[in-house]
Design a protein around this motif. Structure first.
Motif, PDB file in Angstrom:
ATOM      1  N   PHE A  92      74.500  27.966   9.174  1.00 36.85           N
ATOM      2  CA  PHE A  92      75.737  28.310   8.481  1.00 36.85           C
ATOM      3  C   PHE A  92      75.402  29.089   7.211  1.00 36.85           C
ATOM      4  O   PHE A  92      74.508  28.680   6.461  1.00 36.85           O
ATOM      5  CB  PHE A  92      76.513  27.051   8.057  1.00 36.85           C
ATOM      6  CG  PHE A  92      77.025  26.220   9.201  1.00 36.85           C
ATOM      7  CD1 PHE A  92      78.274  26.466   9.769  1.00 36.85           C
ATOM      8  CD2 PHE A  92      76.252  25.180   9.712  1.00 36.85           C
ATOM      9  CE1 PHE A  92      78.742  25.687  10.826  1.00 36.85           C
ATOM     10  CE2 PHE A  92      76.707  24.400  10.774  1.00 36.85           C
ATOM     11  CZ  PHE A  92      77.961  24.660  11.334  1.00 36.85           C
ATOM     12  N   CYS A  93      76.115  30.186   6.966  1.00 39.68           N
ATOM     13  CA  CYS A  93      76.013  30.889   5.678  1.00 39.68           C
ATOM     14  C   CYS A  93      77.313  30.632   4.932  1.00 39.68           C
ATOM     15  O   CYS A  93      78.400  30.993   5.399  1.00 39.68           O
ATOM     16  CB  CYS A  93      75.826  32.387   5.897  1.00 39.68           C
ATOM     17  SG  CYS A  93      74.193  32.815   6.519  1.00 39.68           S
ATOM     18  N   LEU A  94      77.190  29.976   3.783  1.00 37.19           N
ATOM     19  CA  LEU A  94      78.354  29.589   2.990  1.00 37.19           C
ATOM     20  C   LEU A  94      78.316  30.346   1.673  1.00 37.19           C
ATOM     21  O   LEU A  94      77.318  30.301   0.959  1.00 37.19           O
ATOM     22  CB  LEU A  94      78.314  28.073   2.739  1.00 37.19           C
ATOM     23  CG  LEU A  94      79.397  27.470   1.841  1.00 37.19           C
ATOM     24  CD1 LEU A  94      80.779  27.578   2.488  1.00 37.19           C
ATOM     25  CD2 LEU A  94      79.072  26.000   1.532  1.00 37.19           C
ATOM     26  N   ASN A  95      79.388  31.059   1.372  1.00 42.31           N
ATOM     27  CA  ASN A  95      79.470  31.781   0.106  1.00 42.31           C
ATOM     28  C   ASN A  95      80.506  31.112  -0.787  1.00 42.31           C
ATOM     29  O   ASN A  95      81.625  30.850  -0.357  1.00 42.31           O
ATOM     30  CB  ASN A  95      79.857  33.243   0.357  1.00 42.31           C
ATOM     31  CG  ASN A  95      79.953  34.012  -0.951  1.00 42.31           C
ATOM     32  OD1 ASN A  95      78.983  34.146  -1.676  1.00 42.31           O
ATOM     33  ND2 ASN A  95      81.150  34.495  -1.265  1.00 42.31           N
ATOM     34  N   LEU A  96      80.108  30.830  -2.025  1.00 45.83           N
ATOM     35  CA  LEU A  96      81.013  30.193  -2.989  1.00 45.83           C
ATOM     36  C   LEU A  96      81.350  31.192  -4.083  1.00 45.83           C
ATOM     37  O   LEU A  96      80.661  31.288  -5.090  1.00 45.83           O
ATOM     38  CB  LEU A  96      80.353  28.947  -3.596  1.00 45.83           C
ATOM     39  CG  LEU A  96      79.873  27.877  -2.612  1.00 45.83           C
ATOM     40  CD1 LEU A  96      79.152  26.752  -3.350  1.00 45.83           C
ATOM     41  CD2 LEU A  96      81.029  27.315  -1.794  1.00 45.83           C
ATOM     42  N   GLY A  97      82.387  31.968  -3.857  1.00 45.00           N
ATOM     43  CA  GLY A  97      82.838  32.944  -4.844  1.00 45.00           C
ATOM     44  C   GLY A  97      84.199  32.542  -5.371  1.00 45.00           C
ATOM     45  O   GLY A  97      84.461  31.364  -5.610  1.00 45.00           O
ATOM     46  N   GLY A 108      76.481  32.865  -3.823  1.00 46.96           N
ATOM     47  CA  GLY A 108      77.694  33.079  -4.622  1.00 46.96           C
ATOM     48  C   GLY A 108      77.625  32.292  -5.919  1.00 46.96           C
ATOM     49  O   GLY A 108      76.839  31.344  -6.050  1.00 46.96           O
ATOM     50  N   GLY A 109      78.450  32.673  -6.884  1.00 45.64           N
ATOM     51  CA  GLY A 109      78.410  32.063  -8.225  1.00 45.64           C
ATOM     52  C   GLY A 109      78.536  30.558  -8.215  1.00 45.64           C
ATOM     53  O   GLY A 109      77.940  29.861  -9.044  1.00 45.64           O
ATOM     54  N   GLY A 110      79.291  30.009  -7.260  1.00 40.62           N
ATOM     55  CA  GLY A 110      79.485  28.562  -7.179  1.00 40.62           C
ATOM     56  C   GLY A 110      78.212  27.801  -6.853  1.00 40.62           C
ATOM     57  O   GLY A 110      78.130  26.588  -7.072  1.00 40.62           O
ATOM     58  N   ALA A 111      77.193  28.512  -6.347  1.00 40.67           N
ATOM     59  CA  ALA A 111      75.905  27.863  -6.036  1.00 40.67           C
ATOM     60  C   ALA A 111      75.188  27.417  -7.308  1.00 40.67           C
ATOM     61  O   ALA A 111      74.254  26.620  -7.260  1.00 40.67           O
ATOM     62  CB  ALA A 111      75.020  28.812  -5.227  1.00 40.67           C
ATOM     63  N   LYS A 112      75.643  27.927  -8.479  1.00 39.76           N
ATOM     64  CA  LYS A 112      75.031  27.510  -9.762  1.00 39.76           C
ATOM     65  C   LYS A 112      75.776  26.328 -10.379  1.00 39.76           C
ATOM     66  O   LYS A 112      75.401  25.851 -11.448  1.00 39.76           O
ATOM     67  CB  LYS A 112      75.067  28.677 -10.742  1.00 39.76           C
ATOM     68  CG  LYS A 112      74.229  29.862 -10.319  1.00 39.76           C
ATOM     69  CD  LYS A 112      74.398  30.952 -11.359  1.00 39.76           C
ATOM     70  CE  LYS A 112      73.735  32.215 -10.901  1.00 39.76           C
ATOM     71  NZ  LYS A 112      73.995  33.304 -11.837  1.00 39.76           N
ATOM     72  N   ASN A 113      76.846  25.904  -9.714  1.00 40.41           N
ATOM     73  CA  ASN A 113      77.627  24.771 -10.208  1.00 40.41           C
ATOM     74  C   ASN A 113      76.991  23.493  -9.642  1.00 40.41           C
ATOM     75  O   ASN A 113      77.254  23.094  -8.515  1.00 40.41           O
ATOM     76  CB  ASN A 113      79.078  24.936  -9.734  1.00 40.41           C
ATOM     77  CG  ASN A 113      79.994  23.835 -10.228  1.00 40.41           C
ATOM     78  OD1 ASN A 113      79.593  22.677 -10.346  1.00 40.41           O
ATOM     79  ND2 ASN A 113      81.246  24.179 -10.493  1.00 40.41           N
ATOM     80  N   MET A 130      69.203  36.143  -5.218  1.00 36.44           N
ATOM     81  CA  MET A 130      69.919  36.116  -3.934  1.00 36.44           C
ATOM     82  C   MET A 130      71.314  35.509  -4.110  1.00 36.44           C
ATOM     83  O   MET A 130      72.288  35.988  -3.533  1.00 36.44           O
ATOM     84  CB  MET A 130      69.120  35.332  -2.891  1.00 36.44           C
ATOM     85  CG  MET A 130      69.759  35.320  -1.515  1.00 36.44           C
ATOM     86  SD  MET A 130      70.020  36.960  -0.831  1.00 36.44           S
ATOM     87  CE  MET A 130      68.346  37.414  -0.423  1.00 36.44           C
ATOM     88  N   ILE A 131      71.413  34.450  -4.937  1.00 39.53           N
ATOM     89  CA  ILE A 131      72.721  33.842  -5.211  1.00 39.53           C
ATOM     90  C   ILE A 131      73.667  34.892  -5.790  1.00 39.53           C
ATOM     91  O   ILE A 131      74.810  35.033  -5.374  1.00 39.53           O
ATOM     92  CB  ILE A 131      72.585  32.652  -6.197  1.00 39.53           C
ATOM     93  CG1 ILE A 131      71.946  31.449  -5.497  1.00 39.53           C
ATOM     94  CG2 ILE A 131      73.952  32.268  -6.784  1.00 39.53           C
ATOM     95  CD1 ILE A 131      71.635  30.290  -6.422  1.00 39.53           C
ATOM     96  N   ASP A 132      73.160  35.661  -6.744  1.00 34.28           N
ATOM     97  CA  ASP A 132      74.009  36.607  -7.471  1.00 34.28           C
ATOM     98  C   ASP A 132      74.309  37.882  -6.690  1.00 34.28           C
ATOM     99  O   ASP A 132      75.372  38.478  -6.864  1.00 34.28           O
ATOM    100  CB  ASP A 132      73.343  36.997  -8.795  1.00 34.28           C
ATOM    101  CG  ASP A 132      73.361  35.856  -9.806  1.00 34.28           C
ATOM    102  OD1 ASP A 132      74.183  34.936  -9.636  1.00 34.28           O
ATOM    103  OD2 ASP A 132      72.547  35.882 -10.749  1.00 34.28           O
TER     104      ASP A 132
END
Length: 362
Positions: free
Chosen positions: A161-166, A291-296, A320-322
């Protein structure tokens, strides 16, 4: 290079719904005997000035003339920033692929609109430009989103699964039938930042404020009952949906911002967990989060708890997150340049796969 090997040096430009700024990624793509590989070479995030941020935020309410003027102005600004980036790093660039900034996204009405005029961008940067990646798919009856899944399939196939948290969370995966499925799950940064703004913060760094709060069960129940969660994919979310459905729930709930953030985070993790639980076919699926939410940290911890014993949650390095989305839009440009499919019918619900994007020359 032989016909079996090709190399592309491309700049990807990405501006997300959370209005953090413009992400620029200079990427090298190599095609070797039917397999793609990539390297992210140089990157930069340019924060929006308060003036430009306000303009983009209010663009939804502009009249037609003002919106078209902003479309041209923003395209010129993108081209100027890209030109400076190229000069600063002394780059040899094949072309620029730009996402633009989404103002309207109402695929049920056959409407999607990303500003950032491709012609102005090409003229200001003096480079070939590929942009407007969503319109064709929407014209073919699709959602025009998400577009990242073709990149997930061809560049990140080792993850289940590729999950993006934007601004919103979206997910992409291969179904048992071999079809790529992807859709928007829930609001993420759009909701969390909206709440943080109430206490004059742009965002809740690391989710620390959310972590200090407690659960508001009534709000959680209302959020979980939103109709979007009962719909089958393909489905996508936009700012209009958030304004119509989420803001009234938040505004009618009397509680501290910390508790609202805490509850919203639990809600986001729960909805992501529900999706992965319902689609996973194996023990310990690999979930790749960007995505940015990966830093939360609090959000990631809450997602891990939700997926305990079911999946391995992998967060990559910060670059890669950014810049994954900017990377993938550069890649969408490469596929369009090759006239190959970059928009999947199985993802968007369009009548067919397509090679989407419009090409502009300076």
């Amino acid at each position: 290079m032989s016909n079996n090997t090709h190399q592309y040096k491309v700049i990807g430009l990405m501006s997300g719904t959370s209005l953090d700024g413009l992400d620029i990624a200079f990427c090298n793509f190599q095609y070797d005997y039917a397999k793609w590989s990539f390297t992210i070479l140089d990157t930069k995030t340019i924060a929006y000035s308060q003036q430009l941020k306000n303009k983009l935020q209010q663009a939804l309410h502009l009249d037609a003339t003002e919106l078209l003027l902003l479309h041209n102005e923003y395209g010129h600004w993108l081209g100027t920033e890209a030109k400076q980036f190229i000069a600063q790093h002394n780059l040899a660039v094949d072309f620029i692929a730009s996402h633009g900034h989404t103002i309207f996204h109402q695929p049920d009405k056959g409407l999607t609109y990303q500003i950032g005029s491709g012609q102005h961008l090409a003229n200001a940067s003096n480079k070939k430009v590929i942009c407007d990646f969503r319109t064709k798919d929407v014209a073919l009856g699709g959602q025009g989103a998400p577009l990242v899944p073709i990149g997930d399939r061809l560049l990140f196939s080792k993850y289940d699964f590729c999950l993006n948290l934007g601004g919103f969370s979206n997910i992409s995966f291969e179904e048992k039938t071999g079809k790529r499925i992807a859709f928007d799950i829930s609001p993420v940064n759009m909701l969390l930042n909206y709440l943080s703004n109430k206490i004059d913060l742009e965002y809740d760094k690391g989710g620390n404020i959310a972590q200090s709060g407690t659960l508001n069960l009534r709000l959680l129940d209302h959020l979980n009952k939103l109709e979007h969660y009962n719909l089958n994919p393909p489905k996508s979310l936009g700012q209009e949906w958030f304004t119509q459905h989420c803001i009234p729930l938040i505004e009618s709930t009397k509680d501290t911002v910390a508790n609202l953030l805490h509850t919203s985070t639990v809600h986001i993790a729960h909805q992501i967990g529900q999706v992965i639980k319902s689609y996973t076919t194996k023990h310990k699926a690999k979930v790749f989060i960007t995505g940015g939410g990966a830093k939360n940290n609090f959000l990631i911890t809450t997602i891990k708890k939700e997926l305990e014993n079911l999946a391995d949650v992998i967060t990559p390095n910060e670059k890669m997150i950014d810049f994954k989305e900017a990377l993938v839009f550069a890649f969408l440009g490469v596929l369009r340049d090759r006239n190959e499919v970059n928009c999947l019918q199985s993802v968007t619900g369009a009548t067919k796969d397509s090679s989407s994007g419009v090409i502009y020359y300076p």
